[in-house]
Design an enzyme around this catalytic site. Structure first.
Site, PDB file in Angstrom:
ATOM      1  N   CYS A  62       0.868  -1.182   0.000  1.00 50.55           N
ATOM      2  CA  CYS A  62       0.000   0.000   0.000  1.00 50.55           C
ATOM      3  C   CYS A  62       0.900   1.225   0.000  1.00 50.55           C
ATOM      4  O   CYS A  62       1.746   1.370   0.906  1.00 50.55           O
ATOM      5  CB  CYS A  62      -0.859  -0.052   1.270  1.00 50.55           C
ATOM      6  SG  CYS A  62      -1.849   1.430   1.540  1.00 50.55           S
ATOM      7  N   CYS A  69      -1.226   3.831  -6.459  1.00 50.83           N
ATOM      8  CA  CYS A  69      -2.017   3.207  -5.382  1.00 50.83           C
ATOM      9  C   CYS A  69      -2.226   1.771  -5.846  1.00 50.83           C
ATOM     10  O   CYS A  69      -2.538   1.538  -7.015  1.00 50.83           O
ATOM     11  CB  CYS A  69      -3.348   3.926  -5.211  1.00 50.83           C
ATOM     12  SG  CYS A  69      -4.580   3.015  -4.236  1.00 50.83           S
TER      13      CYS A  69
HETATM   14  N1  DGL Z   1      -4.041   0.651  -1.727  1.00 49.40           N
HETATM   15  C1  DGL Z   1      -3.681   1.830  -1.038  1.00 49.40           C
HETATM   16  C2  DGL Z   1      -2.477   2.527  -1.671  1.00 49.40           C
HETATM   17  O1  DGL Z   1      -1.694   1.907  -2.351  1.00 49.40           O
HETATM   18  C3  DGL Z   1      -4.630   2.816  -0.480  1.00 49.40           C
HETATM   19  C4  DGL Z   1      -6.054   2.864  -0.665  1.00 49.40           C
HETATM   20  C5  DGL Z   1      -6.728   3.533   0.517  1.00 49.40           C
HETATM   21  O2  DGL Z   1      -6.875   2.867   1.528  1.00 49.40           O
HETATM   22  O3  DGL Z   1      -7.084   4.719   0.407  1.00 49.40           O
HETATM   23  O4  DGL Z   1      -2.273   3.697  -1.463  1.00 49.40           O
END
Ligand code: DGL
Length: 252
Positions: free
Chosen positions: A73, A181
């Site tokens: 993430c 993301c």
């Molecule tokens: N998948 C996450 C990222 O790479 C974030 C998504 C979220 O929780 O807002 O930033």
């Protein structure tokens, strides 16, 4: 040789795009994937709170005897990876928007960096911008991870949201789009429709897993499960439907 699992975490389903790459590059490992579905999204939360939640998830994976952690993430990496690496001795791999490889591509035009509000405003990305951001335009994408969480990967609603996010950036030539993301690679097809065919959409997944492989090799932590590794899914909402969504996302 070390047969313990590698722990993955994300706020929800996004990190599964990173896990798929891990299964490709490191098929003989066991994996535990934790989606913090109860507390998602992380993108607009107070960074201190994201740090706390990330720490909690990492502690849980360590308690399950993981030998390495992938913070799959970008947002959680920006909020927590530096501090966690100071506190813990096991390998901690993070994700960051792939602005560096995008900036090295030949050609003219802007680089759109699609990511959460937190990722774009925190010091980690600001430092990346200083080094490689000459042509970069940060593009916050509110509401986009929620489409993935709902299983809406294409269709009118997704197109409408993407149009509202991207249209201010479509007046100038675009050289590349960074999917900053881990949820966004699941929307690759829908996003690609807004750009000419030759504009690459770049994510940081392959680079992060190469880094994981390097660290496991250096520290003699590679596993070798003879019939291929396994994946265990966990969700903080302890809800079976969430685990089923994770399984089907991995199958693609
Ligand atoms: N998948 C996450 C990222 O790479 C974030 C998504 C979220 O929780 O807002 O930033």
């Amino acid at each position: 040789m070390d047969q313990r699992s590698i722990g993955f975490l994300d706020s929800g389903l996004g990190g599964i795009s990173v896990l798929s790459e891990a299964l490709r590059q490191l098929p003989d490992e066991n994996y535990i994937y934790f989606g913090d579905t109860l507390n998602a999204p992380y993108g607009d939360k107070d960074p201190q709170e994201v740090f706390r939640l990330t720490h909690q998830a990492v502690d849980k994976l360590i308690a399950m005897d993981c030998k390495a952690i992938v913070i799959a993430c970008n947002t959680a990496t920006s909020c927590a990876a530096g501090q966690l690496r100071q506190e813990l001795s096991l390998p901690i791999i993070g994700l960051e928007p792939a602005l560096k490889p995008a900036s090295l591509l030949p050609g003219e035009g802007k680089i759109l960096v699609m990511a959460t509000h937190n990722t774009l405003r925190l010091p980690k990305f600001q430092a990346l911008m200083q080094l490689y951001g000459k042509d970069a335009l940060p593009v916050p994408c509110p509401g986009l991870m929620e489409c993935v969480e709902r299983g809406q990967l294409e269709g009118e609603e997704v197109d409408h949201l993407l149009r509202s996010i991207l249209s201010p950036f479509l007046n100038e030539p675009v050289k590349a789009v960074v999917l900053g993301c881990t949820h966004y690679p699941f929307l690759r097809r829908a996003i690609a429709r807004f750009f000419p065919e030759n504009v690459p959409l770049i994510d940081g997944n392959a680079g992060a897993i190469r880094q994981l492989k390097r660290r496991l090799t250096e520290e003699n932590l590679l596993g070798n499960h003879p019939f291929g590794g396994s994946v265990t899914f966990l969700s903080s909402s302890e809800d079976e439907a969430a685990v089923r969504r994770m399984q089907s996302m991995l199958r693609g």
